[in-house]
Design an enzyme around this catalytic site. Sequence first.
Site, short mmCIF file in Angstrom:
data_model
loop_
_atom_site.label_atom_id
_atom_site.label_comp_id
_atom_site.label_asym_id
_atom_site.label_seq_id
_atom_site.Cartn_x
_atom_site.Cartn_y
_atom_site.Cartn_z
CE LYS A 167 0.69 1.25 4.44
NZ LYS A 167 1.75 2.74 4.94
CG ASP B 218 -0.74 -0.20 8.76
OD1 ASP B 218 -1.84 0.44 8.61
OD2 ASP B 218 0.04 0.14 8.15
#
Length: 300
Positions: free
Chosen positions: A11, A138
Amino acid sequence: MSSVTVRVPAKVNVQLSVGPLREDGYHDLVNVFHAVSVFDEVVAKESESITVSVAGDWADQVPVDDGNLAIQAARALAKHAGRTYGAQLVIHKSIPVAGGMAGGSADAAGALVACNELWGLGLPLEDLMEIAADLGSDVPFSLLGGTAVGTGRGERLSDVPTGGQFHWAFAVAREGLSTAKVYAECDRLRETAGVEVPWPQLSEPLLAALRTGDAEALGGQLGNDLQSAALSLRPDLSDTLEAGRRAGALGALVSGSGPTCAFLATDADHALRLADTLSHLPTCRTALAAHGPVPGPRPS
């Protein structure tokens, strides 16, 4: 089923706004995640116990003991299911380690998806997301993929539809950075400056750029409240960011807690040219071209 393979993406944070330090040691965040086409592969094989091995460019930097987040994920899934299960996890690393691209979280998400399939549990994504939230801030997004706004610690997610693909180049630094140290440095810098830290707010112009697929507008809205802290700990990253800007990047920022630097390109060819330019910098271990958004892990 004797083996399950999943690919799970890295990401980049196109917005990371960090609120004041909370009593529990965390910060409230507004975190706009964007999954990109840099993948780790997680293979789960039948075994009597839960173990992990790692191969690839970053293998020597990944623990293979209880500190490995993929092992923790598999154990948490087995506990949730209320039975004793085993899995031999094999991780093929391409996502940088300690690079601000959620490599460890990606491996945890991959382990959840692969073991859910290997063990025949059939748990829905919602259940896996609950387990993921306990593993790390996350990990839920690493399960979801795409583009999403994360609030709280980043674990409460809302999907953001995007109007097209965005193209990126990533400059991977020669040494990683500790997320905890970057947050601590952010707090130190704020305390030294004596400024009141505002409550984090979502950038509406950034959301509009994502929804319309306007890369030029998105480049002007990229932001990361941890960037100053990362640059304080690693001043050489300023040279990397400047080099990408000189090479025509539409926007540049440190990804997450760093030290990987992300550069928004005009198209796929431009991303490749940016990556080539960045790869020759003395501060850069390697450079990658990628696109996003891409989906989260699915079994194959």
